[in-house]
Design a protein around this motif. Structure first.
Motif, PDB file in Angstrom:
ATOM      1  N   GLU A  40       0.840  -1.194   0.000  1.00 46.81           N
ATOM      2  CA  GLU A  40       0.000   0.000   0.000  1.00 46.81           C
ATOM      3  C   GLU A  40       0.882   1.254   0.000  1.00 46.81           C
ATOM      4  OE1 GLU A  40      -1.013   0.533   4.693  1.00 46.81           O
ATOM      5  OE2 GLU A  40      -2.055  -1.094   3.639  1.00 46.81           O
ATOM      6  N   LYS A  41       0.271   2.380  -0.351  1.00 46.50           N
ATOM      7  CA  LYS A  41       1.027   3.637  -0.450  1.00 46.50           C
ATOM      8  C   LYS A  41       0.122   4.762   0.041  1.00 46.50           C
ATOM      9  CE  LYS A  41       3.611   4.199  -4.111  1.00 46.50           C
ATOM     10  NZ  LYS A  41       4.989   4.397  -3.612  1.00 46.50           N
ATOM     11  N   THR A  42       0.707   5.711   0.795  1.00 48.94           N
ATOM     12  CA  THR A  42      -0.025   6.885   1.254  1.00 48.94           C
ATOM     13  C   THR A  42       0.247   8.042   0.288  1.00 48.94           C
ATOM     14  OG1 THR A  42       0.111   6.181   3.561  1.00 48.94           O
ATOM     15  CG2 THR A  42      -0.403   8.489   3.142  1.00 48.94           C
ATOM     16  N   ILE A  43      -0.797   8.578  -0.299  1.00 46.50           N
ATOM     17  CA  ILE A  43      -0.685   9.652  -1.271  1.00 46.50           C
ATOM     18  C   ILE A  43      -1.367  10.901  -0.711  1.00 46.50           C
ATOM     19  CG2 ILE A  43      -1.352  10.461  -3.576  1.00 46.50           C
ATOM     20  CD1 ILE A  43       0.792   8.365  -3.692  1.00 46.50           C
ATOM     21  N   ALA A  87       7.920  14.023  -4.463  1.00 47.33           N
ATOM     22  CA  ALA A  87       8.106  13.461  -3.121  1.00 47.33           C
ATOM     23  C   ALA A  87       8.955  14.396  -2.290  1.00 47.33           C
ATOM     24  CB  ALA A  87       8.773  12.101  -3.202  1.00 47.33           C
ATOM     25  N   VAL A  88       8.822  14.332  -0.989  1.00 45.48           N
ATOM     26  CA  VAL A  88       9.637  15.103  -0.042  1.00 45.48           C
ATOM     27  C   VAL A  88      10.304  14.090   0.881  1.00 45.48           C
ATOM     28  CG1 VAL A  88       9.661  16.920   1.702  1.00 45.48           C
ATOM     29  CG2 VAL A  88       7.996  17.016  -0.166  1.00 45.48           C
ATOM     30  N   PRO A  89      11.497  13.657   0.562  1.00 47.73           N
ATOM     31  CA  PRO A  89      12.171  12.606   1.340  1.00 47.73           C
ATOM     32  C   PRO A  89      12.355  12.955   2.805  1.00 47.73           C
ATOM     33  CG  PRO A  89      13.301  12.985  -0.764  1.00 47.73           C
ATOM     34  CD  PRO A  89      12.310  14.088  -0.598  1.00 47.73           C
ATOM     35  N   SER A  90      12.535  14.233   3.098  1.00 47.48           N
ATOM     36  CA  SER A  90      12.814  14.611   4.490  1.00 47.48           C
ATOM     37  C   SER A  90      11.656  14.265   5.424  1.00 47.48           C
ATOM     38  CB  SER A  90      13.115  16.109   4.571  1.00 47.48           C
ATOM     39  OG  SER A  90      12.000  16.869   4.113  1.00 47.48           O
ATOM     40  N   ILE A  91      10.449  14.220   4.909  1.00 49.82           N
ATOM     41  CA  ILE A  91       9.301  13.850   5.746  1.00 49.82           C
ATOM     42  C   ILE A  91       8.670  12.536   5.294  1.00 49.82           C
ATOM     43  CG2 ILE A  91       8.768  16.216   6.388  1.00 49.82           C
ATOM     44  CD1 ILE A  91       6.554  16.190   4.266  1.00 49.82           C
ATOM     45  N   GLY A  92       9.286  11.942   4.275  1.00 44.16           N
ATOM     46  CA  GLY A  92       8.819  10.639   3.823  1.00 44.16           C
ATOM     47  C   GLY A  92       7.446  10.653   3.197  1.00 44.16           C
ATOM     48  N   ARG A  93       7.094  11.766   2.529  1.00 46.06           N
ATOM     49  CA  ARG A  93       5.768  11.861   1.933  1.00 46.06           C
ATOM     50  C   ARG A  93       5.852  11.879   0.418  1.00 46.06           C
ATOM     51  NH1 ARG A  93       1.210  14.712   4.737  1.00 46.06           N
ATOM     52  NH2 ARG A  93       1.561  14.414   6.956  1.00 46.06           N
ATOM     53  N   THR A 238       7.818   3.003  16.027  1.00 45.01           N
ATOM     54  CA  THR A 238       6.372   3.219  16.049  1.00 45.01           C
ATOM     55  C   THR A 238       6.032   4.682  15.836  1.00 45.01           C
ATOM     56  OG1 THR A 238       6.158   1.387  17.579  1.00 45.01           O
ATOM     57  CG2 THR A 238       4.287   2.892  17.426  1.00 45.01           C
ATOM     58  N   VAL A 239       6.786   5.579  16.492  1.00 46.06           N
ATOM     59  CA  VAL A 239       6.515   7.013  16.362  1.00 46.06           C
ATOM     60  C   VAL A 239       6.728   7.462  14.931  1.00 46.06           C
ATOM     61  CG1 VAL A 239       7.264   9.310  17.071  1.00 46.06           C
ATOM     62  CG2 VAL A 239       7.050   7.480  18.766  1.00 46.06           C
ATOM     63  N   VAL A 240       7.815   6.978  14.316  1.00 50.43           N
ATOM     64  CA  VAL A 240       8.080   7.350  12.930  1.00 50.43           C
ATOM     65  C   VAL A 240       6.958   6.865  12.034  1.00 50.43           C
ATOM     66  CG1 VAL A 240       9.612   6.989  10.966  1.00 50.43           C
ATOM     67  CG2 VAL A 240      10.584   7.436  13.223  1.00 50.43           C
ATOM     68  N   GLU A 241       6.561   5.635  12.248  1.00 46.64           N
ATOM     69  CA  GLU A 241       5.516   5.031  11.398  1.00 46.64           C
ATOM     70  C   GLU A 241       4.215   5.808  11.502  1.00 46.64           C
ATOM     71  OE1 GLU A 241       3.707   2.366   8.799  1.00 46.64           O
ATOM     72  OE2 GLU A 241       5.820   2.608   9.323  1.00 46.64           O
ATOM     73  N   THR A 242       3.822   6.165  12.727  1.00 44.62           N
ATOM     74  CA  THR A 242       2.568   6.894  12.872  1.00 44.62           C
ATOM     75  C   THR A 242       2.663   8.292  12.287  1.00 44.62           C
ATOM     76  OG1 THR A 242       3.261   7.511  15.103  1.00 44.62           O
ATOM     77  CG2 THR A 242       1.844   5.600  14.904  1.00 44.62           C
ATOM     78  N   ASP A 243       3.854   8.884  12.359  1.00 41.11           N
ATOM     79  CA  ASP A 243       4.029  10.203  11.746  1.00 41.11           C
ATOM     80  C   ASP A 243       3.813  10.157  10.242  1.00 41.11           C
ATOM     81  OD1 ASP A 243       4.366  11.943  13.736  1.00 41.11           O
ATOM     82  OD2 ASP A 243       6.551  12.055  13.680  1.00 41.11           O
ATOM     83  N   LEU A 244       4.268   9.050   9.638  1.00 44.23           N
ATOM     84  CA  LEU A 244       4.177   8.968   8.193  1.00 44.23           C
ATOM     85  C   LEU A 244       2.738   8.908   7.713  1.00 44.23           C
ATOM     86  CD1 LEU A 244       7.056   6.484   7.310  1.00 44.23           C
ATOM     87  CD2 LEU A 244       7.063   8.964   7.158  1.00 44.23           C
ATOM     88  N   THR A 245       1.847   8.454   8.555  1.00 49.05           N
ATOM     89  CA  THR A 245       0.451   8.330   8.144  1.00 49.05           C
ATOM     90  C   THR A 245      -0.451   9.347   8.832  1.00 49.05           C
ATOM     91  OG1 THR A 245       0.101   6.666   9.848  1.00 49.05           O
ATOM     92  CG2 THR A 245       0.687   5.875   7.650  1.00 49.05           C
ATOM     93  N   SER A 246       0.167  10.341   9.496  1.00 48.87           N
ATOM     94  CA  SER A 246      -0.642  11.331  10.206  1.00 48.87           C
ATOM     95  C   SER A 246      -1.257  12.330   9.231  1.00 48.87           C
ATOM     96  CB  SER A 246       0.215  12.069  11.241  1.00 48.87           C
ATOM     97  OG  SER A 246       1.074  12.960  10.560  1.00 48.87           O
ATOM     98  N   ASP A 247      -2.162  13.125   9.738  1.00 46.44           N
ATOM     99  CA  ASP A 247      -2.805  14.129   8.890  1.00 46.44           C
ATOM    100  C   ASP A 247      -2.159  15.504   9.103  1.00 46.44           C
ATOM    101  OD1 ASP A 247      -5.784  14.684  10.931  1.00 46.44           O
ATOM    102  OD2 ASP A 247      -3.689  14.358  11.462  1.00 46.44           O
ATOM    103  N   GLU A 248      -0.815  15.491   9.219  1.00 48.47           N
ATOM    104  CA  GLU A 248      -0.076  16.750   9.414  1.00 48.47           C
ATOM    105  C   GLU A 248      -0.305  17.690   8.228  1.00 48.47           C
ATOM    106  OE1 GLU A 248       4.602  18.099   9.718  1.00 48.47           O
ATOM    107  OE2 GLU A 248       4.047  16.014   9.872  1.00 48.47           O
ATOM    108  N   ASN A 250       0.065  19.978   5.126  1.00 48.55           N
ATOM    109  CA  ASN A 250       1.044  20.110   4.053  1.00 48.55           C
ATOM    110  C   ASN A 250       1.646  21.509   4.109  1.00 48.55           C
ATOM    111  OD1 ASN A 250       0.332  17.610   3.148  1.00 48.55           O
ATOM    112  ND2 ASN A 250      -1.295  18.403   1.825  1.00 48.55           N
ATOM    113  N   GLY A 251       2.942  21.581   3.977  1.00 45.35           N
ATOM    114  CA  GLY A 251       3.575  22.903   4.007  1.00 45.35           C
ATOM    115  C   GLY A 251       5.064  22.799   3.838  1.00 45.35           C
ATOM    116  N   ASP A 252       5.755  23.823   4.146  1.00 44.16           N
ATOM    117  CA  ASP A 252       7.202  23.857   4.020  1.00 44.16           C
ATOM    118  C   ASP A 252       7.783  22.971   5.106  1.00 44.16           C
ATOM    119  OD1 ASP A 252       9.863  24.383   3.898  1.00 44.16           O
ATOM    120  OD2 ASP A 252       9.608  26.560   3.624  1.00 44.16           O
ATOM    121  N   ALA A 253       8.352  21.849   4.686  1.00 45.16           N
ATOM    122  CA  ALA A 253       8.808  20.842   5.645  1.00 45.16           C
ATOM    123  C   ALA A 253       9.925  21.358   6.520  1.00 45.16           C
ATOM    124  CB  ALA A 253       9.257  19.589   4.903  1.00 45.16           C
TER     125      ALA A 253
END
Length: 1002
Positions: A40-43, A87-93, A238-248, A250-253
């Motif tokens: 799966e992939k988060t877009i 993609a923005v590698p620094s935030i993994g999005r 776990t913290v990293v993983e949840t961050d990757l799927t959070s609803d943070e 969008n903006g200047d990383a």
């Protein structure tokens, strides 16, 4: 991930699994080449920013929930086409474009409805400022401006709309789950469905849900089941993983620090430990199974209970079309969760039964987590394809009946089949001979069934057999055990009354699988039995759930054995066990005209055990002046079978005349205004005793007419009747004819002077042997394709010489054939011997061969009484007879002295006519009969009062050989003269009887 729609285009297809926020989607592949859940992939929608949902201790931005809900309802579970734009590698999005239905740009739909705004991001990479944007940015900006002008979504111009869109979240929804009053929530909503949206799936049987409309954020453990664990990951991961799927947002990383975690993320992170534990087998599959059905979906939660840690236990239902599906049941049916008793006990009985049954089926099919499941040993064995219809002859107890199979000729004792009702247990009837009294409600249970079933047509579905110990406490595998057959019985035409019509209506509504009123369900529903709690893999009733439901109704209604009341007490005086004097004392009470009775048992064709309810006693009763053949006499069994069909356990009327010296009451008996003795006489199964005063017998003229009719038709015991002659009803009806001679070879010795022969020169012998020799023996039959039954004529391979011969099935395995090594007992109809043969050595036989009668003829040595194999010198007698007669070149002349036709007309396994012969070898003056006497291995029959000259002459001659043996103290005469001519006075062996000698001729 998903397959590309066009090579090199970067477009992919997938399905939306989750919608974390108003501008992001979790998309999973449609197919996967690896086991387990698909990738799966988060877009995040490119160049969009939606309002942010509340985080720990915070509040929603205006319209955040509405924005997320619009995107969720638009896309969840739908197939989409997407491409990663940047993609923005620094935030993994990864940011991309998503199309719904092939032509609807999701970002444009969101912006046009006013739920997000378009923006061009500035991302700092390697010290340089870099602008990234959607290729559709210009169109997005145009649509945003249009939405603003229309005042839709977040651009609403309604006063107070922005403030009203902010959710008023309880503490549990903003990161303080300890503040949740679990017991209060349960008390207010137990049993009532609550609407919710699943925000997270921890594992297959644990979900985290927003309860609507108050937005309580709760963790619910699915009741009745437990899915495999997902293990634990290290806390940092776990913290990293949840961050990757959070609803943070969008903006200047690089411009702002990472936002705080949502309450759901915090709860997930807090539940993990620092050490890592791998998921259990099928854990990821179970989690994925629940996610694709429930994650970000609207569900119904029915709270069932709370455990000691204040965790909520509940049932979860998700929509599928117009129906609601139970997550627990779906997981168990697919082998992705197991049934757990402790939380299932909080549920309703029906739901528990469904889960338990689903787990059993998954185990049987060895689905997923049950792949390597090894079932425990059981005494049960399935019975298949043994359904039949018939009439109920007897009700043995509340859970056992005897049914006469319609497919077997009327009156045959073989027609009666004992059927134990599957999966129920009723009070025991006890055993008067062992001084065991019936337990509470045992009589009531039997009487309940007797009044409804006896004489009625039923349909029987046999289901399983079980080996049970004969004595309490004995192991089932011990020698003192027996096999009982269990099945479901359906009353085809139930008598309405006492509430039975309600059950009948339920039966008809249950569908075509249930042909009538389920008798076991009726018994249990009236409180006369309980349902057996089977172990997992024990065979059970096909209608087990219905039985459990009936038991629940009986318990709630406090019926029968579930009642607090004492059972009714009935004291029955059993005069059949008392002295004749005690019976005579009751005569004045019974000799008062016609009185009602119930036939408890058929002792013989003319003698019965009756219950007289009015006098609360049981008596032995016999017809006045009518007698049937005695036990082991011809037609005795047929008379008993007829009476069992006609009057067993029926309500009858009797008129007692007197009592005999044994304590048996004599009189007449009527069933449905029909004199039952007339029925016996008409069938040729009884005769009038002329010595009895007929003037004292009611309906005497009807009895005489019935006997006369049977005589004229030569029925049964009158088959050899000649006008003016009286036929003896002794143990053998002997047919005297002029002597004839046969040339024979002996093929099998049975012992006791009995043996089988084949006629020399019989054209049938050579014809059948040629036909058998010309057969092409096929491969062993496939189990199920060939099912020989008792009485069938088949081909069987004889173990001594591997030849194929015609054989009759004497006994077949119970429950059908399960293995090629299952043994059948067969009788070789052309030779007379018998053995056990495995299924793999049987073949079907062409009807042209099976229709021809067997060639083996049963014979007995004339004028002699030879010890049976159970008697002393019985084995020696059989051995001597074998040595004198068995041999490929030995032929004999058999002089037929008499024909014993008492065995009936069916030939085979000793049931046909017996030729009583004098056997003489070729070129010998001494008969085998004389040789047996000479060796002291037989003795002469008792002389008859009237003998023909020929018979007297032969016996006088044979007596000389017997005197020689007596003088020499040979064989049975070794201890001197034997006083009695009765077989029972022969010296008997203390040891078990010896087996037959000789393997038989081929």
């Amino acid at each position: 991930m998903a397959a590309s729609t066009a090579s090199g285009t970067g477009w992919y297809k997938g399905r939306v699994k989750a919608v974390p926020s108003g501008d992001s989607l979790v998309i999973m592949a449609l197919t996967s080449n690896r086991p387990g859940p698909p990738p799966e992939k988060t877009i995040t929608l490119a160049s969009l920013i939606a309002p942010r949902l509340a985080r720990r201790g915070g509040v929603d931005e205006p319209f955040a929930w509405d924005s997320r809900e619009y995107l969720r309802k638009l896309c969840i579970g739908k197939e989409v086409t997407f491409r990663v734009e940047y993609a923005v590698p620094s935030i993994g999005r990864e940011f991309g474009s998503v199309y719904l239905g092939g032509d609807k740009n999701v970002a444009m739909l969101v912006v046009s409805e006013g739920w997000a705004k378009a923006i061009c991001f500035s991302v700092r990479e390697q010290g340089q400022q870099k602008g990234e944007a959607s290729p559709f940015l210009a169109e997005l900006l145009r649509l945003e401006e249009q939405a603003k002008q229309q005042g839709v979504g977040r651009w609403s111009k309604v006063p107070g709309a922005a403030e009203a869109s902010i959710r008023n979240l309880p503490p549990s929804a903003i990161g303080d789950p300890s503040n949740l009053d679990a017991m209060g929530l349960l008390a207010a909503n137990k049993g009532s469905p609550m609407q919710g949206i699943v925000e997270q799936v921890r594992d297959g049987s644990t979900v985290r849900v927003y309860l609507l409309p108050d937005f309580q954020f709760v963790q619910v453990f699915v009741a009745g089941i437990q899915a495999p664990s997902m293990g634990r990951r290290a806390a940092a991961e776990t913290v990293v993983e949840t961050d990757l799927t959070s609803d943070e947002q969008n903006g200047d990383a690089s411009a702002e620090p990472r936002a705080a975690l949502t309450s759901a993320q915090r709860l997930a992170a807090s539940s993990t430990a620092s050490s890592e534990v791998s998921p259990d087998p099928f854990g990821p599959e179970a989690k994925y199974f629940t996610e694709v059905r429930c994650l970000n979906r609207e569900v119904r939660i029915v709270l069932e209970g709370v455990d000691k840690f204040s965790n909520l236990i509940g049932s979860v239902y998700y929509p599928e079309g117009d129906t609601a599906k139970d997550v627990a049941l779906e997981l168990v049916e697919n082998g992705l969760a197991k049934y757990v008793e402790w939380s299932a006990n909080m549920m309703e009985d029906d739901a528990k039964r469904r889960l338990k049954s689903a787990e059993l089926q998954a185990k049987k099919a060895r689905l997923r987590m049950w792949t390597n499941y090894v079932p425990p040993a059981t005494n049960s064995k399935a019975i298949r394809d043994q359904n039949f219809t018939g009439k109920v002859v007897e009700v043995v107890s509340g859970d056992c009946i005897v049914v006469a199979d319609d497919s077997i000729p009327y009156g045959s004792p073989l027609a009666e089949r004992r059927v134990n009702l599957s999966s129920i247990r009723c009070p025991k009837m006890g055993n008067p001979r062992r001084d065991e009294k019936p337990t509470a409600y045992a009589r009531e249970a039997r009487e309940f069934l007797r009044t409804r079933l006896v004489g009625k047509q039923v349909s029987v579905q046999m289901e399983y057999s079980r080996k049970v110990p004969m004595a309490d406490g004995a192991p089932a595998a011990s020698a003192d055990s027996r096999v009982m057959d269990f099945g479901s019985v359906f009353l085809l035409s139930p008598v309405k009354g006492d509430g039975d019509e309600v059950s009948a209506a339920n039966a008809s509504a249950a569908g075509s699988q249930q042909p009538g009123l389920n008798v076991a369900e009726l018994v249990v529903g009236r409180g006369f039995g309980t349902v057996i709690r089977h172990r997992d893999f024990e065979e059970r009733s096909n209608y087990y759930d219905a039985l459990l439901a009936a038991e629940s109704r009986a318990i709630s209604g406090k019926k029968g054995i579930h009642s607090a009341k004492d059972p009714p007490v009935m004291h029955i005086q059993d005069l059949t066990m008392a002295s004749a004097k005690k019976a005579r004392d009751f005569l004045p009470f019974l000799n008062r005209g016609r009185i009602p009775a119930i036939v408890e048992y058929v002792l013989s064709g003319h003698r019965f055990k009756l219950l007289i309810p009015k006098e609360t006693c049981s008596i032995a009763f016999s017809f006045s002046g009518v007698r049937c053949p005695g036990r082991e006499e011809p037609y005795s069994d047929e008379a008993i079978a007829l009476m069992r069909r006609k009057i067993m356990q029926r309500d009858v009327v009797v008129e007692v005349e007197t009592v005999d010296r044994t304590g048996t009451f004599l009189g007449s008996l009527w069933e449905s205004k029909t004199n039952v003795a007339v029925t016996l006489l008409e069938a040729g199964l009884a005769k009038l005793q002329t010595s009895f005063g007929s003037d004292r017998i009611p309906d005497a003229h009807l009895l005489e007419q019935a006997e006369l009719s049977a005589k004229r038709k030569k029925l049964k015991i009158w088959e050899n009747y000649v006008e003016g002659e009286e036929v003896s009803n002794g143990p053998a009806t002997v047919e005297n004819k002029q002597k004839e001679l046969l040339q024979v070879v002996v093929t099998e010795i049975l012992g006791g002077g009995k043996f089988y022969v084949q006629t020399v020169g019989d054209q049938r012998v050579s014809a059948i042997q040629k036909q058998l020799a010309s057969l092409t023996i096929q491969e062993a039959p496939v189990i199920g394709a060939f099912n020989p039954k008792k009485g069938d004529i088949v081909l069987a391979q004889f173990s001594m010489d591997n030849s194929w011969n015609r054989a009759m099935i004497v006994n077949a395995p119970r429950g059908g054939v399960l293995s090629p090594n299952d043994n059948f007992e067969v009788f070789y109809i052309d030779y007379g011997n018998q053995e056990e043969v495995p299924y793999s050595q049987l073949r079907p036989l062409d009807p042209s061969l099976s229709a021809s009668p067997g060639l083996a003829q049963l014979c007995s040595l004339a004028f002699l009484k030879v010890p049976s194999l159970d008697d002393e010198f019985g084995t020696e007698a059989a051995q001597f007879l074998s040595e004198q007669t068995m041999g490929s070149s030995l032929q004999f002349t058999a002089m037929i002295e008499e024909r014993d036709v008492s065995g009936g007309k069916v030939k085979g396994k000793g049931t046909g006519t017996v030729l009583i012969v004098t056997l003489v070898a070729e070129k010998s003056d001494l008969s085998i009969n004389a040789a047996m006497l000479q060796e002291g291995l037989a003795r002469l029959e008792k002389r008859k009062r009237w003998e023909s000259k020929d018979r007297k002459s032969v016996i006088d001659n044979l007596e000389n050989f017997q005197k020689e043996a007596k003088t020499g103290r040979r064989g049975i005469w070794q201890y001197g003269d034997v006083d009695s001519d009765d077989d029972e006075d022969l010296p008997t062996l203390a040891a078990a009887a010896a087996k037959k000698t000789g393997a038989g001729r081929r």
